[in-house]
Design an enzyme around this catalytic site. Structure first.
Site, PDB file in Angstrom:
ATOM      1  N   HIS A  33      14.105 -17.989 -29.533  1.00  0.00           N
ATOM      2  CA  HIS A  33      14.929 -17.266 -30.509  1.00  0.00           C
ATOM      3  C   HIS A  33      16.215 -16.740 -29.874  1.00  0.00           C
ATOM      4  O   HIS A  33      17.288 -16.792 -30.494  1.00  0.00           O
ATOM      5  CB  HIS A  33      14.121 -16.123 -31.121  1.00  0.00           C
ATOM      6  CG  HIS A  33      13.157 -16.579 -32.173  1.00  0.00           C
ATOM      7  ND1 HIS A  33      13.406 -16.455 -33.509  1.00  0.00           N
ATOM      8  CD2 HIS A  33      11.947 -17.188 -32.071  1.00  0.00           C
ATOM      9  CE1 HIS A  33      12.400 -16.955 -34.202  1.00  0.00           C
ATOM     10  NE2 HIS A  33      11.487 -17.400 -33.343  1.00  0.00           N
ATOM     11  N   CYS A  36       2.424 -19.082 -32.959  1.00  0.00           N
ATOM     12  CA  CYS A  36       1.635 -18.097 -32.211  1.00  0.00           C
ATOM     13  C   CYS A  36       0.496 -17.530 -33.045  1.00  0.00           C
ATOM     14  O   CYS A  36      -0.444 -16.958 -32.489  1.00  0.00           O
ATOM     15  CB  CYS A  36       2.535 -16.954 -31.731  1.00  0.00           C
ATOM     16  SG  CYS A  36       3.866 -17.501 -30.653  1.00  0.00           S
ATOM     17  N   ASP A  85      11.052 -24.818 -25.679  1.00  0.00           N
ATOM     18  CA  ASP A  85      10.088 -25.212 -24.641  1.00  0.00           C
ATOM     19  C   ASP A  85      10.629 -26.255 -23.676  1.00  0.00           C
ATOM     20  O   ASP A  85      10.183 -26.338 -22.532  1.00  0.00           O
ATOM     21  CB  ASP A  85       8.815 -25.768 -25.290  1.00  0.00           C
ATOM     22  CG  ASP A  85       8.056 -24.722 -26.079  1.00  0.00           C
ATOM     23  OD1 ASP A  85       8.546 -23.586 -26.187  1.00  0.00           O
ATOM     24  OD2 ASP A  85       6.968 -25.039 -26.600  1.00  0.00           O
TER      25      ASP A  85
END
Length: 442
Positions: free
Chosen positions: A302, A43, A280
């Site tokens: 997570h 990110c 994902d």
């Protein structure tokens, strides 16, 4: 002694390995990843490119050597898992440096393969300089190109989270940026009015936006659009989405769901109880509707890692579903959402109402305040909060986190009145914007 094999060593894979070790000091844990970098903060990549993070290495949380010496976890980078043999409970692994294959047995297999950037077939695209931004090497390639070629312009294809974050960062290092978006709005996960605020912010900072559009042809630096317009840019950044990496799972007979992800149960098990999927590529369920949902963001990966680690080490904690809570920075605006948006609610059987609250982030007499646009959807009958979006200059994360918690706790819109939220002039008002939504709901 259990043996756990993990495919993927970024957010989900590295985290689940560490958490299994935390709960089980004896288990044998082996991690494979085809890339040459592990456990990095994906990110943060746009902010490295934009110069806000000075050293790319700051994104890396751990190395294979650290995992071995500190946690007794074996990590093999540049190793691709090519096949799962469910009957023998083993995987076939290709060493990408030697091109030699070997088999690795497992008691439990955890798939965290991530996704692959979607790049549509476009005539002439091979003549252009084109990048995707999915992994650490992608970031390094873009940085190298920016440093050596000194480009002046970029066309970003796709106006989702990465697209708008990259628009900001490229503008701030001096590039002329255009965005081409196939949908009729930027950030189409937002309600139309919230999207319009984001679009204005982009436009105010010089980003040209071409909605309802896609690239039909590329000739070197000339980019033709479906609308008939032609753009010129030194390079293209393809950011239209990510396709979950499921080939390994499909070939092994694991069931793929409606979202394109690998179907998992409440403990993240696939249709093979010894194989889990996180991150994902995992299809779970929507927290509110129970419908199939896949959220390719860091928090779900997570949380799912924790659920799997607990399950493998003997404690059953169910994963309750996804709200899709997210936030991003777009120049001077923060943009956040949680739960169901207006389009999803209209397409469903919910009877719902909406409150739109325009407030200041904190006391108007305090010199540092900003506008907050807060929108909350709630069930007309039960009055439970169903979704929220917020756009503004500061304090957006606070409001969306409160509303995400409210949805998780099953609070009604009326309960928002009674929330005792922190107040001092630099931070809020005696009646926070979230409180005001509750007071105004009819």
């Amino acid at each position: 002694m259990k043996k756990i094999v993990i495919v993927g060593a970024v957010a989900g894979g590295a985290t689940v390995a560490s958490q299994i070790r935390y709960y089980d000091k004896e288990a044998q844990i082996v991690v494979f990843d085809q890339d040459d970098t592990m456990s990095y903060g994906a990110c943060g990549m746009p902010y490295v490119i934009g110069g806000k993070i000075s050293d790319p290495e700051h994104l890396i949380a751990a190395t294979p050597d650290e995992f071995k010496t500190e946690r007794n976890i074996d990590v093999f980078l540049k190793h691709r898992v090519t096949k799962i043999n469910r009957q023998l409970k083993s995987v076939e692994v290709l060493n990408l440096e030697t091109q030699q294959s070997f088999n690795e047995s497992y008691d439990f297999l955890i798939l965290s393969p991530g996704g692959t950037p979607i790049v549509p077939e476009t005539p002439g695209m091979e003549s252009a300089t084109m990048f995707t931004l999915r992994n650490f090497n992608d970031m390094k390639k873009i940085n190298h190109y920016l440093a050596t070629e000194k480009p002046k312009s970029c066309v970003i294809v796709g106006a989702g989270f990465i697209g708008v974050e990259m628009a900001e960062n490229l503008v701030e290092i001096g590039l002329n940026v255009s965005i081409v978006e196939k949908s009729p709005q930027v950030m189409n996960i937002l309600d139309v009015d919230c999207s319009a605020l984001v679009e204005k912010e982009l436009s105010d900072h010089g980003v040209r936006i071409f909605k309802d559009n896609f690239i039909t042809n590329v000739n070197d630096s000339k980019i033709s659009l479906d609308s008939g317009e032609t753009l010129e840019a030194d390079f293209i950044l393809m950011s239209i989405g990510v396709s979950p990496s499921t080939k390994l799972a499909k070939d092994a007979g694991l069931i793929i769901g409606d979202t394109g992800g690998i179907i998992t149960n409440e403990f993240l098990q696939t249709n093979d109880s010894s194989i889990y999927t996180i991150g994902d590529a995992a299809e779970n369920k929507d927290f509110i509707t129970g419908d199939a949902k896949r959220v390719p963001l860091a928090w779900p990966a997570h949380r799912q890692a924790f659920i799997v680690a607990k399950h493998i080490t003997g404690e059953q904690i169910p994963f309750k579903g996804l709200l899709g809570t997210a936030i991003c920075k777009v120049f001077s605006l923060d943009v956040a959402l949680t739960g169901l948006n207006e389009k999803t609610l209209k397409d469903s059987s919910f009877e719902f109402k909406t409150i739109t609250q325009k407030s200041k982030s904190n006391a108007g007499y305090y010199p540092d305040h900003a506008k907050v646009y807060l929108k909350v959807h709630y069930d007309s009958l039960s009055r439970k909060v169903l979704g929220a979006q917020a756009v503004g200059g500061k304090g957006i994360d606070k409001r969306i986190d409160v509303l995400s918690t409210a949805i998780y706790a099953g609070l009604t819109v009326d309960d928002l009145q009674a929330l005792e939220l922190a107040y001092a002039p630099p931070y809020s008002s005696p009646k926070d914007p979230v409180n005001m939504v509750g007071y105004r709901a009819k």
